[in-house]
Design a protein around this motif. Structure first.
Motif, PDB file in Angstrom:
ATOM      1  N   GLY A  55      12.886 -28.642   8.951  1.00 22.00           N
ATOM      2  CA  GLY A  55      13.271 -27.600   8.294  1.00 22.00           C
ATOM      3  C   GLY A  55      14.529 -26.093   8.585  1.00 22.00           C
ATOM      4  O   GLY A  55      14.682 -25.654   8.064  1.00 22.00           O
ATOM      5  N   THR A  56      14.183 -26.769  10.061  1.00 19.70           N
ATOM      6  CA  THR A  56      15.141 -25.788  10.207  1.00 19.70           C
ATOM      7  C   THR A  56      16.595 -25.779  10.742  1.00 19.70           C
ATOM      8  O   THR A  56      17.939 -25.176  10.880  1.00 19.70           O
ATOM      9  CB  THR A  56      14.489 -25.999  12.011  1.00 19.70           C
ATOM     10  N   GLY A  57      17.173 -27.634  10.496  1.00 20.29           N
ATOM     11  CA  GLY A  57      17.542 -28.078  10.685  1.00 20.29           C
ATOM     12  C   GLY A  57      18.847 -28.127   9.071  1.00 20.29           C
ATOM     13  O   GLY A  57      18.522 -27.666   8.392  1.00 20.29           O
ATOM     14  N   TYR A  58      19.496 -28.959   9.833  1.00 21.30           N
ATOM     15  CA  TYR A  58      20.284 -29.609   7.760  1.00 21.30           C
ATOM     16  C   TYR A  58      19.894 -30.911   7.334  1.00 21.30           C
ATOM     17  O   TYR A  58      21.049 -32.008   6.580  1.00 21.30           O
ATOM     18  CB  TYR A  58      21.676 -28.908   7.708  1.00 21.30           C
ATOM     19  N   SER A  59      19.260 -31.564   7.465  1.00 21.27           N
ATOM     20  CA  SER A  59      19.507 -33.460   7.060  1.00 21.27           C
ATOM     21  C   SER A  59      18.358 -33.806   6.129  1.00 21.27           C
ATOM     22  O   SER A  59      17.484 -32.685   5.244  1.00 21.27           O
ATOM     23  CB  SER A  59      18.045 -33.973   8.446  1.00 21.27           C
TER      24      SER A  59
ATOM     25  N   VAL B  91      10.254 -43.545  10.820  1.00 27.92           N
ATOM     26  CA  VAL B  91       9.490 -41.634  10.939  1.00 27.92           C
ATOM     27  C   VAL B  91       8.876 -42.014  10.171  1.00 27.92           C
ATOM     28  O   VAL B  91       8.433 -42.555   8.867  1.00 27.92           O
ATOM     29  CB  VAL B  91      10.432 -40.814  10.802  1.00 27.92           C
ATOM     30  N   SER B  92       7.026 -41.494  10.652  1.00 23.75           N
ATOM     31  CA  SER B  92       6.583 -42.011  10.550  1.00 23.75           C
ATOM     32  C   SER B  92       5.501 -40.564   9.349  1.00 23.75           C
ATOM     33  O   SER B  92       4.525 -39.867   9.058  1.00 23.75           O
ATOM     34  CB  SER B  92       4.488 -43.116  10.851  1.00 23.75           C
ATOM     35  N   GLN B  93       6.064 -38.847  10.684  1.00 20.68           N
ATOM     36  CA  GLN B  93       5.666 -37.919  10.358  1.00 20.68           C
ATOM     37  C   GLN B  93       6.114 -37.261  10.561  1.00 20.68           C
ATOM     38  O   GLN B  93       7.440 -36.848  11.331  1.00 20.68           O
ATOM     39  CB  GLN B  93       5.025 -38.069  11.551  1.00 20.68           C
ATOM     40  N   LEU B  94       6.630 -35.871   9.752  1.00 21.87           N
ATOM     41  CA  LEU B  94       7.720 -34.871   9.373  1.00 21.87           C
ATOM     42  C   LEU B  94       6.499 -33.210   9.976  1.00 21.87           C
ATOM     43  O   LEU B  94       5.781 -33.256   9.667  1.00 21.87           O
ATOM     44  CB  LEU B  94       8.008 -34.568   7.919  1.00 21.87           C
ATOM     45  N   LYS B  95       6.987 -32.872  10.501  1.00 22.34           N
ATOM     46  CA  LYS B  95       6.541 -31.625  11.163  1.00 22.34           C
ATOM     47  C   LYS B  95       7.062 -30.495  10.570  1.00 22.34           C
ATOM     48  O   LYS B  95       8.469 -29.721  10.826  1.00 22.34           O
ATOM     49  CB  LYS B  95       6.488 -31.301  12.403  1.00 22.34           C
ATOM     50  N   ILE B  96       6.352 -29.381   9.833  1.00 21.44           N
ATOM     51  CA  ILE B  96       6.879 -28.830   8.990  1.00 21.44           C
ATOM     52  C   ILE B  96       7.265 -27.446  10.139  1.00 21.44           C
ATOM     53  O   ILE B  96       5.897 -27.570  10.753  1.00 21.44           O
ATOM     54  CB  ILE B  96       6.188 -28.520   7.551  1.00 21.44           C
ATOM     55  N   ASP B  97       8.038 -26.815  10.483  1.00 20.26           N
ATOM     56  CA  ASP B  97       8.504 -25.342  11.073  1.00 20.26           C
ATOM     57  C   ASP B  97       7.412 -24.717  11.621  1.00 20.26           C
ATOM     58  O   ASP B  97       7.131 -24.238  10.065  1.00 20.26           O
ATOM     59  CB  ASP B  97      10.062 -25.510  11.565  1.00 20.26           C
ATOM     60  N   ARG B  98       7.469 -23.718  12.380  1.00 16.63           N
ATOM     61  CA  ARG B  98       5.602 -23.075  12.203  1.00 16.63           C
ATOM     62  C   ARG B  98       6.605 -21.823  11.291  1.00 16.63           C
ATOM     63  O   ARG B  98       6.262 -20.753  10.618  1.00 16.63           O
ATOM     64  CB  ARG B  98       5.957 -22.293  13.666  1.00 16.63           C
ATOM     65  N   SER B  99       8.245 -21.502  10.712  1.00 16.24           N
ATOM     66  CA  SER B  99       8.870 -20.417  10.061  1.00 16.24           C
ATOM     67  C   SER B  99       8.349 -20.036   9.065  1.00 16.24           C
ATOM     68  O   SER B  99       8.055 -18.889   8.703  1.00 16.24           O
ATOM     69  CB  SER B  99      10.142 -21.080  10.448  1.00 16.24           C
TER      70      SER B  99
ATOM     71  N   ASP C 131       8.359 -18.109  -1.593  1.00 17.87           N
ATOM     72  CA  ASP C 131       9.777 -19.202  -1.188  1.00 17.87           C
ATOM     73  C   ASP C 131       9.225 -20.029  -0.458  1.00 17.87           C
ATOM     74  O   ASP C 131       9.442 -21.089  -0.484  1.00 17.87           O
ATOM     75  CB  ASP C 131      11.261 -18.569  -1.159  1.00 17.87           C
ATOM     76  N   ALA C 132       8.923 -19.263  -0.028  1.00 17.72           N
ATOM     77  CA  ALA C 132       8.105 -20.689   1.718  1.00 17.72           C
ATOM     78  C   ALA C 132       7.000 -20.984   1.253  1.00 17.72           C
ATOM     79  O   ALA C 132       7.217 -22.096   1.601  1.00 17.72           O
ATOM     80  CB  ALA C 132       7.719 -19.583   2.479  1.00 17.72           C
ATOM     81  N   ARG C 133       6.393 -21.166   0.402  1.00 16.65           N
ATOM     82  CA  ARG C 133       5.301 -21.596  -0.827  1.00 16.65           C
ATOM     83  C   ARG C 133       5.897 -22.578  -1.356  1.00 16.65           C
ATOM     84  O   ARG C 133       5.325 -24.153  -1.399  1.00 16.65           O
ATOM     85  CB  ARG C 133       4.294 -20.959  -1.498  1.00 16.65           C
ATOM     86  N   ALA C 134       6.775 -22.340  -2.076  1.00 18.62           N
ATOM     87  CA  ALA C 134       8.027 -23.553  -2.725  1.00 18.62           C
ATOM     88  C   ALA C 134       8.567 -24.402  -1.468  1.00 18.62           C
ATOM     89  O   ALA C 134       8.819 -25.706  -1.733  1.00 18.62           O
ATOM     90  CB  ALA C 134       8.347 -22.621  -3.356  1.00 18.62           C
ATOM     91  N   ILE C 135       8.973 -24.043  -1.077  1.00 20.67           N
ATOM     92  CA  ILE C 135       9.776 -24.869   0.133  1.00 20.67           C
ATOM     93  C   ILE C 135       8.537 -25.417   1.097  1.00 20.67           C
ATOM     94  O   ILE C 135       9.072 -27.311   0.801  1.00 20.67           O
ATOM     95  CB  ILE C 135      10.470 -24.089   1.697  1.00 20.67           C
ATOM     96  N   VAL C 136       7.548 -24.784   0.658  1.00 25.31           N
ATOM     97  CA  VAL C 136       6.496 -25.929   1.728  1.00 25.31           C
ATOM     98  C   VAL C 136       5.538 -27.118   0.192  1.00 25.31           C
ATOM     99  O   VAL C 136       6.002 -28.290   1.139  1.00 25.31           O
ATOM    100  CB  VAL C 136       5.764 -24.700   2.380  1.00 25.31           C
ATOM    101  N   LYS C 137       5.717 -27.193  -0.485  1.00 21.19           N
ATOM    102  CA  LYS C 137       5.209 -27.553  -1.681  1.00 21.19           C
ATOM    103  C   LYS C 137       6.261 -29.061  -1.549  1.00 21.19           C
ATOM    104  O   LYS C 137       5.825 -30.196  -1.315  1.00 21.19           O
ATOM    105  CB  LYS C 137       4.645 -26.772  -3.041  1.00 21.19           C
TER     106      LYS C 137
ATOM    107  N   VAL D 286       2.367 -35.814   6.573  1.00 20.26           N
ATOM    108  CA  VAL D 286       3.191 -33.822   7.021  1.00 20.26           C
ATOM    109  C   VAL D 286       2.296 -33.599   7.879  1.00 20.26           C
ATOM    110  O   VAL D 286       1.331 -33.445   7.657  1.00 20.26           O
ATOM    111  CB  VAL D 286       3.056 -33.073   5.370  1.00 20.26           C
ATOM    112  N   VAL D 287       3.008 -32.833   8.919  1.00 19.97           N
ATOM    113  CA  VAL D 287       2.196 -31.780  10.216  1.00 19.97           C
ATOM    114  C   VAL D 287       2.201 -30.615   9.814  1.00 19.97           C
ATOM    115  O   VAL D 287       3.349 -30.254  10.035  1.00 19.97           O
ATOM    116  CB  VAL D 287       2.257 -32.185  11.228  1.00 19.97           C
TER     117      VAL D 287
END
Ligand code: C2E
Ligand code: MG
Ligand code: MG
Ligand code: MG
Length: 300
Positions: A191-195, A205-213, A223-229, A242-243
């Motif tokens: 979420g911090t990069g632009y991939s 890849v088997s796992q994504l870790k959602i950034d702490r921010s 907005d954060a809730r919508a992005i995470v969802k 997802v972690v």
């Protein structure tokens, strides 16, 4: 700060003089850290150690694995955080040796846990420079796994999203080879990069870790809730786990569980701990009360 203030006086408000003096301080400091880090490695990793932070299942509170995070007890300065010494190691060409130490130590610990009957998947963090030397990296991983008779699937490697994006074609090749070796791969700080997820889909890849921010803002920002969802749903649609990293409050954990986040990691459950402290924590009444248990059934 004292010498920076002096520099301002000397330079009579000249911005350049200020900047230069400040930089010299920083460089001297970094050179010193680099020298001491080299000495620590030459001394077999004296002062270095890995701490382990559990990744807890969102559904069952089981501990399914841990992330290894490097710690350094400097002989004079005391504890120095990886946020300070990893960039120094990268800048002064020490990161490969440091990364090799991490690989060996994580595998040694995994084998020690296995011998105690504890089956834990361990994730290590990889630096971009390790990925740029794929032969050396693969060989080191293979040797460490073989030495301890570990199954490659028990080891995972975390690569930050920005690193995964840096040289997409080269990254794709090296991750493919890591995947072929059997280690599992995880995209860190997502979420911090632009991939794009379209690009990630091509990686083994088997796992994504959602950034702490994003996790931090879950309770206060729609907005954060919508992005995470959206991230969780898309990741699941692509077959990725997802972690959420940096989970600190029950409120954040509740939102994440409601959105079917697979694993949660953060101070709410446990801080990164030394290996023996981790085992003691897992067997403690607090952990049991929180419903936390180690999943040490074979083959999970
Ligand atoms: P990372 O891989 O994203 O690791 C997560 C960081 O968040 C860790 O910081 C961890 O201690 C911290 N953290 C975990 N839960 C919480 C929480 O609930 N709240 C807050 N505020 N923080 C939390 P740490 O250990 O200082 O490591 C910082 C970064 O240094 C890591 O970020 C990773 O990029 C790098 N790093 C650490 N160990 C290694 C290593 O062995 N090799 C390499 N190349 N990088 C490493
Ligand atoms: Mg990480
Ligand atoms: Mg991270
Ligand atoms: Mg991070």
């Amino acid at each position: 700060a004292g010498s920076a203030a002096q520099a301002v006086k000397r330079g009579g408000g000249n911005g350049f003089a200020f900047f230069e003096a400040h930089m010299q301080d920083g460089v001297r400091d970094q050179l010193e850290l680099a020298r001491d880090l080299r000495a620590a490695l030459e001394d077999g990793g004296q002062g270095l150690c890995l701490h382990y932070q559990p990744k807890v299942s969102g559904a069952t509170a089981r501990v399914l694995g841990v992330e290894a995070l490097l710690r350094w007890q400097h002989p004079q300065r005391g504890p120095v955080g990886p946020g300070s010494f990893i960039p120094v190691a990268e800048r002064f060409g020490i990161i490969t040796a440091l990364g090799d130490w991490v690989i060996d130590e994580a595998c040694r610990q995994m084998a020690a846990w296995r011998d105690e009957g504890l089956r834990l998947r361990v994730a290590i963090n990889l630096s971009v420079q390790q990925l740029r030397q794929p032969e050396a990296l693969l060989q080191r991983l293979q040797q460490a796994l073989a030495r301890h008779q570990l199954d490659a699937s028990q080891l995972s490697c975390e690569i930050t999203e920005s690193v995964a994006m840096e040289d997409a074609a080269a990254t794709e090749r090296v991750l493919q080879r890591l995947g072929d070796l059997g280690v599992s791969l995880s995209i860190d700080d997502f979420g911090t990069g632009y991939s794009s997820l379209a690009y990630l889909r091509r990686l083994p890849v088997s796992q994504l870790k959602i950034d702490r921010s994003f996790v931090q803002d879950l309770e206060t920002s729609a907005d954060a809730r919508a992005i995470v969802k959206a991230v969780i749903e898309l990741a699941h649609a692509l077959g990725l786990e997802v972690v959420a990293e940096g989970v600190e409050t029950e409120g954040q954990a509740a939102v994440l569980r409601a959105k079917r986040c697979d694993k949660l990691q953060g101070y709410l459950y446990a801080r990164p701990m030394a290996a023996d402290a981790l085992v003691a924590w897992a067997r403690s009444p607090e952990a049991a009360q929180a419903g936390v248990i180690f999943d040490d059934t074979p083959g999970f």
